[in-house]
Design a protein around this motif. Structure first.
Motif, PDB file in Angstrom:
ATOM      1  N   ASP A  22       1.198  -4.614 -17.117  1.00  0.00           N
ATOM      2  CA  ASP A  22       2.661  -4.643 -17.066  1.00  0.00           C
ATOM      3  C   ASP A  22       3.228  -3.306 -16.604  1.00  0.00           C
ATOM      4  O   ASP A  22       4.145  -3.264 -15.775  1.00  0.00           O
ATOM      5  N   ARG A  23       2.698  -2.221 -17.130  1.00  0.00           N
ATOM      6  CA  ARG A  23       3.198  -0.894 -16.743  1.00  0.00           C
ATOM      7  C   ARG A  23       2.928  -0.615 -15.265  1.00  0.00           C
ATOM      8  O   ARG A  23       3.768  -0.036 -14.568  1.00  0.00           O
ATOM      9  N   LEU A  24       1.760  -1.025 -14.780  1.00  0.00           N
ATOM     10  CA  LEU A  24       1.448  -0.839 -13.363  1.00  0.00           C
ATOM     11  C   LEU A  24       2.371  -1.687 -12.488  1.00  0.00           C
ATOM     12  O   LEU A  24       2.850  -1.213 -11.455  1.00  0.00           O
ATOM     13  N   ARG A  25       2.633  -2.915 -12.899  1.00  0.00           N
ATOM     14  CA  ARG A  25       3.535  -3.770 -12.115  1.00  0.00           C
ATOM     15  C   ARG A  25       4.944  -3.190 -12.080  1.00  0.00           C
ATOM     16  O   ARG A  25       5.607  -3.209 -11.044  1.00  0.00           O
ATOM     17  N   LEU A  26       5.411  -2.678 -13.214  1.00  0.00           N
ATOM     18  CA  LEU A  26       6.739  -2.057 -13.251  1.00  0.00           C
ATOM     19  C   LEU A  26       6.817  -0.813 -12.372  1.00  0.00           C
ATOM     20  O   LEU A  26       7.895  -0.424 -11.927  1.00  0.00           O
ATOM     21  N   ALA A  27       5.652  -0.192 -12.116  1.00  0.00           N
ATOM     22  CA  ALA A  27       5.604   0.984 -11.250  1.00  0.00           C
ATOM     23  C   ALA A  27       5.338   0.591  -9.792  1.00  0.00           C
ATOM     24  O   ALA A  27       4.997   1.428  -8.968  1.00  0.00           O
ATOM     25  N   ASP A  28       5.506  -0.700  -9.482  1.00  0.00           N
ATOM     26  CA  ASP A  28       5.327  -1.237  -8.124  1.00  0.00           C
ATOM     27  C   ASP A  28       3.916  -1.052  -7.571  1.00  0.00           C
ATOM     28  O   ASP A  28       3.726  -0.824  -6.378  1.00  0.00           O
TER      29      ASP A  28
END
Length: 160
Positions: A113-119
């Motif tokens: 999730d954190r990686l996805r939020l960081a594009d």
């Protein structure tokens, strides 16, 4: 901090960290691969993971604590049975995380999730987490990929 390293590396041999110079490389990393005591679940599980922030600090601390032994976490190795005590490592990790309201499994999802939020692209997330890759070509250029993955992880590094 050390508990997060257990999650990734309960069966990691110190020889590999030291002899391959993985922590002294321009981009410090660990290389997950089969060893004599444990197989990997899938081909994708074999991968290089850049170390940043607390993960890098934790590995370095555990190296000091291991005092030159062969295994990074010797208490999770049963040499008589020639096996890794995965349940013990997992229970230790979950025991530490429970007080914080987490489990090992939810850490994987939190990282995603954190990686996805960081594009960060799903291909790079798959590579970091050892999931199936979309094509064979993505397996080539491992060291250049390590730099890309390092840059992606730096986007979500916790500094304090």
């Amino acid at each position: 901090m050390r508990a997060s390293i257990i999650w990734l590396t309960p069966n990691f041999r110190l020889k590999k960290l030291k002899s391959d110079g993985l922590l002294e490389a321009d981009i410090p990393y660990i290389k997950l691969h089969r060893n004599p005591l444990r197989r990997l679940k899938t081909k994708q599980s074999q991968r290089s993971i850049p170390l940043i922030g607390y993960a890098l600090m934790g590995i370095k601390l555990q190296l000091e604590l291991s005092q030159g032994g062969e295994w990074l976490f010797p208490r999770y190795i049963d040499l008589e049975r020639e096996e890794v005590k995965n349940d013990g490592a997992s229970n230790a990790m979950n025991g530490r995380l429970k007080a914080l309201g987490f489990t090992c499994h939810c850490l994987r999802h939190n990282l995603k999730d954190r990686l996805r939020l960081a594009d960060v692209s799903m291909d790079h997330i798959r590579e970091l987490q050892g999931w199936s890759r979309s094509d064979q070509a993505s397996r080539y250029g491992e060291m250049s990929l390590l730099g890309v993955l390092h840059d992606k992880l730096k986007r979500i590094e916790i500094l304090s």
